[in-house]
Every structure is written in structure tokens, then in C-alpha cells.
Write an enzyme that holds these catalytic residues in place. Structure first.
Site, short mmCIF file in Angstrom:
data_model
loop_
_atom_site.label_atom_id
_atom_site.label_comp_id
_atom_site.label_asym_id
_atom_site.label_seq_id
_atom_site.Cartn_x
_atom_site.Cartn_y
_atom_site.Cartn_z
N GLY A 75 -7.03 6.46 8.43
CA GLY A 75 -6.90 7.88 8.17
C GLY A 75 -8.07 8.73 8.60
O GLY A 75 -7.90 9.88 9.03
N ARG B 291 -11.83 7.99 -2.41
CA ARG B 291 -11.52 8.19 -1.00
C ARG B 291 -10.09 8.74 -0.83
O ARG B 291 -9.14 8.25 -1.44
CB ARG B 291 -11.64 6.86 -0.26
CG ARG B 291 -11.34 6.93 1.25
CD ARG B 291 -9.93 6.56 1.59
NE ARG B 291 -9.72 6.46 3.04
CZ ARG B 291 -8.54 6.30 3.62
NH1 ARG B 291 -7.45 6.22 2.89
NH2 ARG B 291 -8.41 6.24 4.94
N VAL B 292 -9.97 9.75 -0.03
CA VAL B 292 -8.65 10.29 0.31
C VAL B 292 -8.49 10.20 1.81
O VAL B 292 -9.38 10.60 2.56
CB VAL B 292 -8.53 11.76 -0.15
CG1 VAL B 292 -7.21 12.37 0.33
CG2 VAL B 292 -8.61 11.85 -1.68
N GLY B 293 -7.37 9.67 2.24
CA GLY B 293 -7.13 9.51 3.68
C GLY B 293 -6.42 10.71 4.27
O GLY B 293 -6.39 11.81 3.71
N ASP B 294 -5.84 10.48 5.43
CA ASP B 294 -5.12 11.54 6.13
C ASP B 294 -3.80 11.91 5.47
O ASP B 294 -3.35 13.06 5.52
CB ASP B 294 -4.85 11.10 7.58
CG ASP B 294 -4.11 9.76 7.64
OD1 ASP B 294 -4.36 8.89 6.77
OD2 ASP B 294 -3.29 9.58 8.55
N SER C 295 0.80 -1.23 0.00
CA SER C 295 0.00 0.00 0.00
C SER C 295 0.83 1.27 0.00
O SER C 295 0.38 2.30 0.48
CB SER C 295 -1.04 0.03 1.11
OG SER C 295 -2.19 -0.65 0.67
N THR D 135 1.52 3.03 5.35
CA THR D 135 1.85 4.41 5.04
C THR D 135 3.24 4.64 5.55
O THR D 135 3.55 4.21 6.66
CB THR D 135 0.90 5.39 5.77
OG1 THR D 135 -0.39 5.27 5.20
CG2 THR D 135 1.38 6.83 5.61
N THR E 47 -0.13 7.41 10.95
CA THR E 47 -0.44 6.21 10.18
C THR E 47 -1.64 5.54 10.84
O THR E 47 -2.00 5.86 11.96
CB THR E 47 0.76 5.26 10.11
OG1 THR E 47 0.43 4.14 9.27
CG2 THR E 47 1.17 4.75 11.48
N GLY E 48 -2.23 4.62 10.11
CA GLY E 48 -3.40 3.94 10.64
C GLY E 48 -4.65 4.37 9.89
O GLY E 48 -4.57 4.88 8.77
N THR F 62 1.37 6.95 0.51
CA THR F 62 0.58 5.74 0.73
C THR F 62 -0.32 5.47 -0.47
O THR F 62 -0.58 6.39 -1.26
CB THR F 62 -0.31 5.92 1.98
OG1 THR F 62 -0.97 4.70 2.31
CG2 THR F 62 -1.38 6.99 1.76
#
Ligand code: ASP
Length: 347
Positions: A259, A233-236, A92, A205, A256-257, A223
């Protein structure tokens, strides 16, 4: 256990590790160690590179080598981030990342220095080194974030090699996932030792923070986000203040984790704000993790979120919700240690 590792373990138990101490000589690759006690780490006066997860060790080495060769902090964090981006076994980050639920590998990345420089891309496709595209956004556009088709076109126009990021292995994992289509993020899937390739909702990440000997800072985060996420979808990770934040005279933080749990509290900015107000990096990481836990209660049961922080004096902090979050620290001598962060919950 070699001398370096013994000392790290012992000093970790006493509550302080001086990363610039004279005993830190040769570059080493110790096994993961539990920090125990208070995980306050003092960086001393030298350069420090800090990154998420055990695979961060190789990234740190690349970043440190870049600094040693006279590269800038941005050069260093970019070089570090490029290591997992190119790793076909890392599912990832970059190439071979697990796709979204429609079968597209989409990448998120941000790079930041302490002089206000920021560049980011989200939902980038067909370019392995999202971090380099993010840097190009920073250096060659009037913007801080490009997304989706625009980001992909920008990368192509800038001459980044275009290729499919979906490997047969990742495609196979996606096809397996389609059988149930159950979206259930797995905590700590980043740890190589516990990973079951293709068998779970893998997410990785890399967040990197680097500090030069004169206390300047930069960071990078890259990531492919949560495996089998919704398209778009967009994460942190690519969001300044969530996945990464760096501030001159204070320090930086990265996450990390899962998001969404970081984004809803602008986690990395919160860590840096705490440090600005006088918290140590460790206290600041603990504060944001406790805040997330209080805010979300039962909703974050079984969810992993981890933060790293580095201040301009080289002090390190690390904390997470669940046990299992590992990180890599490289000190002024180039010695790299992989450590386990302390966690709020036992499991
Ligand atoms: N934080 C990343 C995201 O939510 C994933 C991860 O760190 O595992 O996209």
C-alpha cells in the site's frame, strides 16, 4: 477448456474481449488465464463487475447477484466485499485477518459511488464487515473517514456484532512471526494456489469496481492490510484516491499490493485522471505502474503493486509490477473469468 474460456483466450490474444458478446451465456468459473497480447477488454453495454485476485470471483458473483435482484451498485459492491471479509481462510480481509505486530486485527475499508458518496474506516477492530461500517460512515455521518477507536465505537453504536477477529490459525501465524519479527511483505501472497497459510507475510485486499448497464459506477475496497504491520499503520485501501477512486463519466480504479507504494502516488486517482485525459483503462494502469517503478527504482524490487480500472463504457484495464496478479471479471451475462494481469517486470 470450455467455449467461453477458449474465446476469452483467443480474443485476449487479439487484443479485445467484448464482455457483452452474445456467446457469454452461462456463469462459469474458468481457471486463471494469461491474457497475453494486449489485455484491452471491452465491456459493451451491460453490467460489469471487476475485482482483484482469484478470490474475487466469488465476490463478483455475490455482487452480480445483488444487481440482478435489483440492488444498487453500492449494494452490489458491498455484498461482494463481504464475501472475503467473512471467509476464515482469507487471512487479510475481515475475519481471521493476520494481526498487526501487537496481535490486533485491524481492518481498513472504503466504499464510493460516482455521485460523491464516500465512506471509509481505518484500523477498525472487532467488526467483521468493515465495508458495511464504511457505508454507514458514508450514509449516517457528516464525515468520510473514521479511524481506530472512534471507528470501532461507531460500529458498536451502530449495532454491528462485536467479536474477536483473531482466529487460532492467525494467532499461530503471528506467534511464529514473533520468533523473527521480520517484516518482509511477500508478493502475490493473495493467490490461493501459491499461498502457504500462516507461513508468510500474507496480505490480501479485495478491490471491486461495478458498472451498471447505464454506465454508473461504484467501488469498494477492504483489507486487514499488511500482516504484522506496525500498530496504527494504514495502507492504501481505505484512502480515497489511493486504494479506490470512482468518477462519474470517467470510470474507477482500485489497487492491491504494498500500500505504501500506492499511497505515495495517490495511485487510483492517478489512473482515473489518465482516463479522464483520454487514456484507456489499460493505458492508465500501465502509466501508474511505470510511474511507481521510475519513482522508486531499486526500492520496489520484489514488491507487488497491481491496479484494475473500469471505464463507464465497461472497458477493463489491469497491470502490475510483478507477474502473478490475478483478477476476476464478470460480464453482463453473469459469466465470470479469472485472468492474469500483464506485468512490467518479468519477475
Ligand atoms: N494494499 C494493502 C495494504 O497495503 C495490502 C494488499 O493489497 O495486499 O494494506
Amino acid at each position: 477448456m470450455n467455449t467461453r474460456r477458449s474465446l476469452l483466450a483467443a480474443l485476449g490474444g487479439l487484443g479485445a474481449i467484448n464482455l457483452a458478446a452474445p456467446f457469454a451465456r452461462a456463469a462459469s468459473r474458468p481457471g486463471t488465464r494469461d491474457q497475453g497480447g494486449s489485455p484491452r477488454i471491452r465491456g459493451g453495454s451491460g453490467a460489469v463487475v471487476l475485482s482483484t485476485w482469484d478470490f474475487g470471483a466469488a465476490a463478483n458473483d455475490a455482487a452480480f447477484a445483488k444487481m440482478r435482484a435489483g440492488g444498487s451498485l453500492l449494494d452490489a459492491v458491498e455484498a461482494g466485499a463481504m464475501v472475503p471479509e467473512a471467509d476464515p481462510n482469507n487471512h487479510s480481509v475481515g475475519y481471521s485477518g493476520y494481526p498487526d505486530r501487537d496481535g490486533h486485527v485491524t481492518l481498513d475499508a472504503v466504499i464510493m459511488d460516482d455521485a460523491g458518496g464516500v465512506g471509509a474506516v481505518a484500523a477498525l477492530e472487532d467488526t467483521v464487515h468493515a465495508i458495511s461500517v464504511a457505508r454507514r460512515v458514508m450514509e449516517r455521518t457528516p464525515h468520510t473517514l473514521l479511524v481506530g477507536e472512534g471507528a470501532t465505537r461507531f460500529a458498536r453504536d451502530q449495532g454491528f456484532p462485536q467479536q474477536s477477529l483473531l482466529t487460532p490459525e492467525s494467532q499461530k501465524a503471528w506467534r511464529e512471526w514473533l520468533k523473527t519479527s521480520k517484516y518482509q511483505p511477500e508478493a502475490n501472497s493473495e493467490n490461493r494456489s501459491t499461498r502457504t497459510p500462516g507461513g508468510a507475510l500474507d496480505h490480501d485486499t479485495i478491490g471491486l469496481l461495478a458498472r451498471s448497464a447505464d454506465g454508473r459506477m461504484a467501488g469498494a475496497c477492504t483489507t486487514s492490510g499488511m500482516a504484522f504491520k506496525m500498530r496504527g499503520r494504514v495502507g492504501d485501501s481505505p484512502q480515497v484516491g489511493s486504494g479506490l477512486y470512482v468518477e462519474a463519466g470517467v470510470g474507477g480504479a482500485t489497487s492491491t499490493g504494498l500500500g505504501e507504494e500506492v499511497t505515495r502516488v495517490a495511485g487510483s486517482a492517478r489512473v482515473v485522471a489518465s482516463m479522464r485525459a483520454g487514456a484507456t483503462p489499460q493505458q492508465a494502469c500501465e502509466e501508474v505502474v511505470r510511474h511507481i517503478a521510475t519513482l522508486r527504482g531499486a526500492a520496489i524490487r520484489g514488491v507487488q503493486v497491481g491496479f484494475l480500472a473500469l471505464d463507464t463504457n465497461g472497458n477493463v484495464g489491469a497491470y502490475c509490477l510483478l507477474p502473478g496478479f490475478t483478477y476476476a471479471v464478470t460480464d453482463a451475462s453473469g459469466a465470470t473469468s479469472v485472468l492474469k494481469a500483464r506485468s512490467l517486470f518479468k519477475a
